[in-house]
Design a protein around this motif. Sequence first.
Motif, short mmCIF file in Angstrom:
data_model
loop_
_atom_site.label_atom_id
_atom_site.label_comp_id
_atom_site.label_asym_id
_atom_site.label_seq_id
_atom_site.Cartn_x
_atom_site.Cartn_y
_atom_site.Cartn_z
N ALA A 39 -9.71 -1.38 15.29
CA ALA A 39 -9.08 -2.70 15.51
C ALA A 39 -8.08 -2.99 14.41
CB ALA A 39 -10.15 -3.78 15.57
N LEU A 40 -7.13 -2.09 14.24
CA LEU A 40 -6.09 -2.25 13.23
C LEU A 40 -4.73 -1.99 13.84
CD1 LEU A 40 -7.63 -0.33 10.17
CD2 LEU A 40 -7.54 -2.81 10.48
N THR A 41 -3.74 -2.73 13.38
CA THR A 41 -2.38 -2.50 13.84
C THR A 41 -1.79 -1.31 13.09
OG1 THR A 41 -1.43 -3.95 12.15
CG2 THR A 41 -2.12 -4.97 14.23
N SER A 42 -0.68 -0.83 13.54
CA SER A 42 0.01 0.29 12.89
C SER A 42 0.40 -0.07 11.45
CB SER A 42 1.24 0.69 13.70
OG SER A 42 0.89 1.12 14.97
N ALA A 43 0.84 -1.31 11.26
CA ALA A 43 1.22 -1.76 9.92
C ALA A 43 0.02 -1.76 8.97
CB ALA A 43 1.84 -3.15 10.00
N GLN A 44 -1.12 -2.21 9.48
CA GLN A 44 -2.33 -2.24 8.66
C GLN A 44 -2.79 -0.83 8.29
OE1 GLN A 44 -4.71 -4.61 11.38
NE2 GLN A 44 -4.61 -6.40 10.02
N LYS A 45 -2.70 0.08 9.25
CA LYS A 45 -3.06 1.46 8.99
C LYS A 45 -2.12 2.09 7.95
CE LYS A 45 -5.23 2.57 13.44
NZ LYS A 45 -5.16 3.43 14.64
N LYS A 46 -0.85 1.74 8.04
CA LYS A 46 0.12 2.27 7.08
C LYS A 46 -0.19 1.78 5.67
CE LYS A 46 5.08 2.56 6.15
NZ LYS A 46 6.45 2.14 6.59
N ILE A 47 -0.50 0.50 5.54
CA ILE A 47 -0.84 -0.07 4.22
C ILE A 47 -2.10 0.59 3.67
CG2 ILE A 47 -1.60 -2.17 3.04
CD1 ILE A 47 0.18 -3.75 4.99
N ARG A 48 -3.08 0.78 4.53
CA ARG A 48 -4.32 1.44 4.10
C ARG A 48 -4.05 2.87 3.66
NH1 ARG A 48 -8.94 2.17 8.54
NH2 ARG A 48 -7.41 3.72 9.26
N ARG A 49 -3.23 3.56 4.39
CA ARG A 49 -2.88 4.95 4.06
C ARG A 49 -2.20 5.04 2.70
NH1 ARG A 49 -3.74 10.38 5.61
NH2 ARG A 49 -1.88 11.59 5.09
N GLU A 50 -1.27 4.14 2.45
CA GLU A 50 -0.58 4.15 1.16
C GLU A 50 -1.54 3.85 0.02
OE1 GLU A 50 2.50 1.28 1.70
OE2 GLU A 50 3.83 2.65 2.81
N ARG A 51 -2.45 2.92 0.24
CA ARG A 51 -3.45 2.59 -0.78
C ARG A 51 -4.37 3.79 -1.07
NH1 ARG A 51 -5.69 -1.22 1.74
NH2 ARG A 51 -7.54 -0.10 2.48
N GLU A 52 -4.78 4.46 -0.03
CA GLU A 52 -5.66 5.62 -0.20
C GLU A 52 -4.93 6.79 -0.85
OE1 GLU A 52 -8.73 4.81 3.53
OE2 GLU A 52 -7.02 6.15 3.79
N LEU A 53 -3.66 6.94 -0.56
CA LEU A 53 -2.87 8.00 -1.20
C LEU A 53 -2.73 7.76 -2.70
CD1 LEU A 53 -0.01 8.82 1.34
CD2 LEU A 53 -1.70 10.43 0.42
N ARG A 54 -2.50 6.51 -3.08
CA ARG A 54 -2.40 6.17 -4.51
C ARG A 54 -3.71 6.48 -5.22
NH1 ARG A 54 0.44 1.59 -2.57
NH2 ARG A 54 -1.45 0.32 -2.74
N ALA A 55 -4.83 6.12 -4.59
CA ALA A 55 -6.13 6.39 -5.18
C ALA A 55 -6.39 7.90 -5.29
CB ALA A 55 -7.23 5.73 -4.36
N ALA A 56 -5.95 8.64 -4.26
CA ALA A 56 -6.14 10.10 -4.25
C ALA A 56 -5.31 10.77 -5.35
CB ALA A 56 -5.76 10.66 -2.88
N LYS A 57 -4.08 10.31 -5.52
CA LYS A 57 -3.24 10.88 -6.59
C LYS A 57 -3.81 10.58 -7.97
CE LYS A 57 1.09 10.86 -3.96
NZ LYS A 57 2.46 10.30 -3.83
N ALA A 58 -4.42 9.41 -8.10
CA ALA A 58 -5.05 9.06 -9.38
C ALA A 58 -6.23 9.98 -9.67
CB ALA A 58 -5.52 7.60 -9.35
N LYS A 59 -6.97 10.38 -8.62
CA LYS A 59 -8.09 11.31 -8.79
C LYS A 59 -7.60 12.68 -9.22
CE LYS A 59 -11.48 9.24 -5.63
NZ LYS A 59 -12.29 9.46 -4.41
#
Length: 243
Positions: free
Chosen positions: A169-189
């Motif tokens: 139950a997420l829009t494309s924009a919400q999924k994009k924001i989540r993806r960017e947030r998870e990528l930042r966290a992954a790069k930090a790891k």
Amino acid sequence: MSELRQRPTAARSEKTEIPQRRRSSDNDGDHGISLLDMIRVIVTLIVASCGLSYYMTSTESMLWGYRPWFTRWPVVKQWVNGPVNLTPAQLSLYNGTDTTLPLYLAVNGTIYDVSENRMIYGPGGSYNFFAGRDATRAFVTGCFKDDLTADIRGVETMFVPVEDVVDEALTSAQKKIRRERELRAAKAKVEATVKKWQGFFANHKKYFEVGRVVDGVADGKEWPLCESAEKQRPKRSAMKEKS
């Protein structure tokens, strides 16, 4: 007559004066603990501590494991000669095959001398595949066979969740924001993992930094994620169940 009576008195006073002088001279020689005595005690304790450390550490150190850099000849020699700059091709020569050369490996472009552990990093050693190269990607993924490269582009994907949930139950924009947030966290790891390994070699009592890898910039196609790292990726469905 008066003179005769006074003489014994004078004689007796001289007798009593002699022991008093002796006692005075004895007291003058008793000064307590001198500075020289204190120095002797300190030196004795230092020598005893060094000897005990030498015995307890199996002749490795007289300072309870502490080895100042200036007491290690290879480190002093490297300091005198200055840092080295090697291309990946030049670095490959320091893999232990030529025993006249030191044993090098690199993490994130920084070269470390691991010559004191030839049994591990030298020919026939369990980690010889790290010698003579920068295998930063393998330090992150654990894929020691497939990822012996300095190219860490895209390696953060191993920390990004697999999208295995169809109806969200997420829009494309919400999924994009989540993806960017998870990528930042992954790069930090990834960055934290690389720093951990750099710290391991930089702070190791047997290894030391010698220079940098030059002209080792990754180009061309992005390195694919190895099978083991792909399997380690978290799944979106499992994350939802836990939450």
